[in-house]
Design an enzyme around this catalytic site. Sequence first.
Site, PDB file in Angstrom:
ATOM      1  N   ASP A  97     -28.240 -25.716  22.997  1.00 23.45           N
ATOM      2  CA  ASP A  97     -28.099 -26.338  21.682  1.00 23.45           C
ATOM      3  C   ASP A  97     -27.597 -27.776  21.857  1.00 23.45           C
ATOM      4  OD1 ASP A  97     -28.016 -26.369  18.885  1.00 23.45           O
ATOM      5  OD2 ASP A  97     -25.978 -25.560  18.786  1.00 23.45           O
ATOM      6  N   HIS A 237     -30.819 -27.071  11.458  1.00 21.75           N
ATOM      7  CA  HIS A 237     -29.446 -26.970  11.968  1.00 21.75           C
ATOM      8  C   HIS A 237     -28.499 -26.887  10.774  1.00 21.75           C
ATOM      9  CE1 HIS A 237     -29.699 -27.976  16.363  1.00 21.75           C
ATOM     10  NE2 HIS A 237     -30.960 -28.038  15.970  1.00 21.75           N
ATOM     11  N   SER A 240     -25.164 -22.692   8.091  1.00 23.70           N
ATOM     12  CA  SER A 240     -24.208 -21.661   7.669  1.00 23.70           C
ATOM     13  C   SER A 240     -24.038 -21.739   6.162  1.00 23.70           C
ATOM     14  CB  SER A 240     -22.862 -21.878   8.370  1.00 23.70           C
ATOM     15  OG  SER A 240     -22.897 -21.291   9.651  1.00 23.70           O
ATOM     16  N   ASN A 280     -30.219 -22.261  12.430  1.00 26.12           N
ATOM     17  CA  ASN A 280     -29.014 -22.255  13.281  1.00 26.12           C
ATOM     18  C   ASN A 280     -27.765 -21.862  12.497  1.00 26.12           C
ATOM     19  OD1 ASN A 280     -30.730 -23.338  15.159  1.00 26.12           O
ATOM     20  ND2 ASN A 280     -29.453 -25.106  15.623  1.00 26.12           N
ATOM     21  N   ASP A 282     -23.686 -20.968  13.191  1.00 25.58           N
ATOM     22  CA  ASP A 282     -22.523 -20.880  14.072  1.00 25.58           C
ATOM     23  C   ASP A 282     -21.248 -20.693  13.251  1.00 25.58           C
ATOM     24  OD1 ASP A 282     -20.637 -21.059  16.038  1.00 25.58           O
ATOM     25  OD2 ASP A 282     -21.154 -23.052  16.724  1.00 25.58           O
TER      26      ASP A 282
END
Length: 335
Positions: A97, A237, A240, A280, A282
């Site tokens: 990443d 990206h 979340s 993505n 995280d």
Amino acid sequence: MAKKVSYKQLGLVNTRKMFAKAVKGGYAIPAFNFNTMEQMQAIVQAAVETKSPVIMQVSKGARKYANPTILRYMAQGAVEYAKELGCKKPQIVLHLDHGDSFETCKSCIDSGFSSVMIDGSSLPFKDNIKLTKKVVAYAHKHDVTVEAELGVLAGVEDEVAAEESHYTKPEEVIEFATKTGCDSLAISIGTSHGAYKFKPEQCTRDPKTGKLVPPPLAFDVLKAVEKKLPGFPIVLHGSSSVPQEHVDTINKFGGKLPDAVGIPEEQLRKAAKSAVCKINIDSDSRLAMTAAIRKHFAENPGHFDPRQYLSPAREAMKQLYIHKIVKVLGSNNKI
Ligand code: G3H
Ligand code: 13P
Ligand code: ZN
């Protein structure tokens, strides 16, 4: 550094077929970051239970925290663990990443990564092309796939006015994809990294809950990119959603995350149905883990065995991953 090895020997796969299937099928592959064994276990358990392909990704920070060699063997362990859990043909990608140089990408490719990102998004257009092209040439020799990035993801520190100009310019994507030969392209349409994706002044406030309601993503930019590059795999990206139940639990048990806000899942669902084939995540896993640990300590002040508080943390992350796969990305039952 571990000896040179191909990802194929480790049972990993690259993203090529996975993305082609996802674009066609109107769903997105989850790309979950990992730094710890518990995250890795939760990712594998969730992927196997939902029959989902999965990208396990490692940042520069993760490599520094956990050690590159350990992370690479963990990924190999993930494949074997998935088989043990009953998955006959695991579809697991080990991805770098935000690779920051040719050397980092090369070192990952040489040590068993099946996919790398070269993030030249902060470079001038021509330099981004030059660097990405160099990585692609080396990666493709090893049948490793390459994600590149065009457009800069906004940070909450940025001026609201400046954010618009960070969006990917659709008129640049054909030249970039053609000249670099990259396999997928991360674009900027208003997402950003971390748990504070928007400043309060960019949002409205829900009068009932007092929670921030973020502005919509720039779907017009995504549409324009899709039009220029039909069927080309696009990556998001900073995706979340910053689940408010985890934020509330953290704040209830001694944490301090005021006005943490993410991308509403409804918008991610919409994106996953388009050419976006990798999303993505995280920060959401960090929030789930932290909420579970804070709650556990508050309720069990006498506990000090890491297994006591890491077990509920692992379970919370697993449930989060399953939710994302089944309810947001739609990558379940694709193996
Ligand atoms: O893109 C950033 C990822 O969330 C990784 O974050 O650099 O703190 O490991 P990190
Ligand atoms: P989040 O901070 O939104 O989880 O984004 C993660 C990411 O983009 C990793 O590259
Ligand atoms: Zn990122």
